[in-house]
Scaffold this motif. Sequence first.
Motif, mmCIF file in Angstrom:
data_model
loop_
_atom_site.group_PDB
_atom_site.id
_atom_site.type_symbol
_atom_site.label_atom_id
_atom_site.label_comp_id
_atom_site.label_asym_id
_atom_site.label_seq_id
_atom_site.Cartn_x
_atom_site.Cartn_y
_atom_site.Cartn_z
ATOM 1 N N ARG A 156 0.837 -1.208 0.000
ATOM 2 C CA ARG A 156 0.000 0.000 0.000
ATOM 3 C C ARG A 156 0.872 1.258 0.000
ATOM 4 O O ARG A 156 0.585 2.219 -0.709
ATOM 5 C CB ARG A 156 -0.942 -0.020 1.216
ATOM 6 C CG ARG A 156 -1.787 1.217 1.394
ATOM 7 C CD ARG A 156 -2.794 1.428 0.279
ATOM 8 N NE ARG A 156 -3.792 0.365 0.231
ATOM 9 C CZ ARG A 156 -4.535 0.087 -0.841
ATOM 10 N NH1 ARG A 156 -4.399 0.798 -1.951
ATOM 11 N NH2 ARG A 156 -5.416 -0.905 -0.822
ATOM 12 N N TRP A 204 -2.132 -5.062 7.837
ATOM 13 C CA TRP A 204 -3.026 -4.019 8.352
ATOM 14 C C TRP A 204 -3.388 -4.310 9.812
ATOM 15 O O TRP A 204 -3.364 -3.420 10.656
ATOM 16 C CB TRP A 204 -4.283 -3.988 7.475
ATOM 17 C CG TRP A 204 -5.378 -3.103 7.959
ATOM 18 C CD1 TRP A 204 -5.420 -1.738 7.897
ATOM 19 C CD2 TRP A 204 -6.599 -3.506 8.587
ATOM 20 N NE1 TRP A 204 -6.594 -1.281 8.443
ATOM 21 C CE2 TRP A 204 -7.336 -2.335 8.870
ATOM 22 C CE3 TRP A 204 -7.140 -4.755 8.925
ATOM 23 C CZ2 TRP A 204 -8.591 -2.379 9.482
ATOM 24 C CZ3 TRP A 204 -8.390 -4.787 9.532
ATOM 25 C CH2 TRP A 204 -9.095 -3.611 9.808
ATOM 26 N N LYS A 237 -4.217 0.403 4.382
ATOM 27 C CA LYS A 237 -5.424 -0.380 4.081
ATOM 28 C C LYS A 237 -5.097 -1.653 3.297
ATOM 29 O O LYS A 237 -4.244 -1.631 2.418
ATOM 30 C CB LYS A 237 -6.400 0.462 3.242
ATOM 31 C CG LYS A 237 -7.301 1.352 4.044
ATOM 32 C CD LYS A 237 -8.514 1.775 3.216
ATOM 33 C CE LYS A 237 -8.137 2.177 1.805
ATOM 34 N NZ LYS A 237 -9.284 2.650 0.999
#
Lengths: 424, 424
Positions: free
Chosen positions: A302, A340, A348
Amino acid sequence: MENSFALRGDICYSESLTTLSIHPNSYLVCVDGVSAGVHDSLPDEYKHLPVINYEGHLITPGLVDLHMHAPQFAFRGLGMDLELLEWLNTRTFPEEAKYADVTYARAAYTRLIDDLKNGPNTRLGVFATLHLPATLMLMEMLEESGLVSMVGKVNMDRNSPDNLCEASAQQSLADTRRWLGETADRFANTTPILTPRFIPSCSDELLRGIVELQKECNLPVQSHLSENQSEVDWVAELCPGTSCYGDAYRNFGLFGGEVPTIMAHCVWSGEKETALMAEGGVFVAHCPQSNMNLSSGIAPVRRFLNAGVRVGLGSDMAGGCHNSIFRAMSDAVQASKLRWRLVDSADKPLTVEEVFYLATIGGGSFFGKVGSFEPGYELDALVIDDRPLLPPFEAGIAERLARVTYLSDDRHIVRKFARGRQVK
Amino acid sequence: MENSFALRGDICYSESLTTLSIHPNSYLVCVDGVSAGVHDSLPDEYKHLPVINYEGHLITPGLVDLHMHAPQFAFRGLGMDLELLEWLNTRTFPEEAKYADVTYARAAYTRLIDDLKNGPNTRLGVFATLHLPATLMLMEMLEESGLVSMVGKVNMDRNSPDNLCEASAQQSLADTRRWLGETADRFANTTPILTPRFIPSCSDELLRGIVELQKECNLPVQSHLSENQSEVDWVAELCPGTSCYGDAYRNFGLFGGEVPTIMAHCVWSGEKETALMAEGGVFVAHCPQSNMNLSSGIAPVRRFLNAGVRVGLGSDMAGGCHNSIFRAMSDAVQASKLRWRLVDSADKPLTVEEVFYLATIGGGSFFGKVGSFEPGYELDALVIDDRPLLPPFEAGIAERLARVTYLSDDRHIVRKFARGRQVK
């Protein structure tokens, strides 16, 4: 007119990282191996093309494995209770040394190619071994298969066992030149990529020589980066004065910029290294299963995406056990959820749509216009008979793609094209 | 003489958590569905038995899925971008509500049974739904399959949607009594297990009634424990004065002791809860893939084992997407490695040998003498044609088991027996 046809079915590809382009019961047109787009009905100008009818089947771009080791297929699933450096020394290097014997190599590579042809991947970034004859043979076999690949004869001249170590930087470079001489223009779908194994295996002199070769031949490069903490510490020792592992590659001129570069893993890449990757346009090959199997950790994908780093997926055969990039897709989603939950709730989890993008355009971009059905893209396509995977209720194409991602195996891939040519 | 035979092949089962019992080219003798041990050559007393020759095949105990939801098979792989409580409300409960319709249930359960018959599992701990007709039908279908299972009509009378909520504790208990009346002694291989969904779904009155039923009928119990942090917080609110989620079950008399109990997940079980599980002989159903898919976390299995807690594996269909407990085995190893790397380096990762134990004797013990080939154990066995998975070098039986764990699918399971009866 070779490699020209229309495929009819339920068509799906990535429009962007988060959006699918979905076309029920439509026509994907292929002209000379290149996509002429997806159409609700067959346009007049293509009416002369043969229509291959796969109504009710799912049609997606072929998947891209940005990082795998061909000789490691032989021992996938074995010796998985070790970490990277120990695993290299006790499992990987002894196995790779066997590829000095082309008879052994032929037997092992034959099984690999068979597995690759049956699965969903159409493009591959491949590490071979340091051996010329076996690497050449692998390239011939890959060419024969119809798959499209970049293949590297591995360079390694230090910190390696006697039976898997080039005698000197000069010898490694001379062998590489000879290999390039034999392969550079020989194949349509199988091209060489410079492949220094990783910094601990390559002397400074060797890395400098590879950069010279790169400039001379304008070749892409693939290597490993920040997979394991002990490895990262080792590189810091080997390369004093560098701000991070990626900076060490960059100091040699092997970290993107004008050099198209794949770096596998990047599990422990921090802010500085991430910025260098974004700046240099380096492709990260994210290999989630391997990173679990070798207890490496979970790469911060991410963060890479947020920082504008280019990301594709890799099986890292045999750190990972499964060639299928559908498996890498579900592994990537699962790993991102654990990251996460357990590491950083600011990052996320990845979604199915996002990993589909990474598996197609994400990695495909390293090969050029690859991984989409937009007009002008090279046509790699899968025909997936997902009828056995349909739920007992109405499911849309996005849901069917999710089912295929989690549940499919090679039985569901009923036809496969790379550059418009049938592979399966 | 029914269910009596000898199986010849390369035989492997767990001797202890860390040790395999390995018997190349040997005979596994089955008399009336019970193991009479493994022998190098067929003893005289068994010479009259038919020998089923699977030379060169791997023969292991059948695998045990301690936790799965039959009605969730239909939507596996879908809606995986949600956490537990949201996933229950938007995906699971609406799907389970459909099982009020036996026609829908029959179509969905038919596919499930087909998948289960083909895979490596022989024993199952099954959640059905709250519906009597569909649950009864599921039990008939399971009995017909030859698999051995404990099946629960689910109890849930609060915090559930109107179309999937029993009207009152009394009604839930009356339905359960009726269901027990119809199933308690009806099947040879399919027996009822009390199944309060989890504390948030069951009123105090309902749980007290279930305990009464348990005492009356001497039935085992299965439920969920400490899967997700929001769930744990919710239970703390619902059950003030309890020291942990497990303590809440214990206060009702539903946490082991004289009640054979499976608790699924236990991702967030702390020291106190772990001690209560050890003390009560509660079986943990470890469901690693589900715990990734629903972002729940990674259960501290090593700590459970160190504390003497009994542990088996579960698919948690459809929190997990795959029925095969071979997949749960490799998932469990991978998850334990990430936990070691990212959460606590004091808890060593699980090995293939250890997860094989969990998948066989670990979970099998809940069913009695199940999961081993030692004499006296009920004979559940898999014949695995792992020849397509053999590496191009000599591999021993332990290595072949590792390959099967990571790489096999239903194609490799060529024959399967439960209680000595052929299932596949």
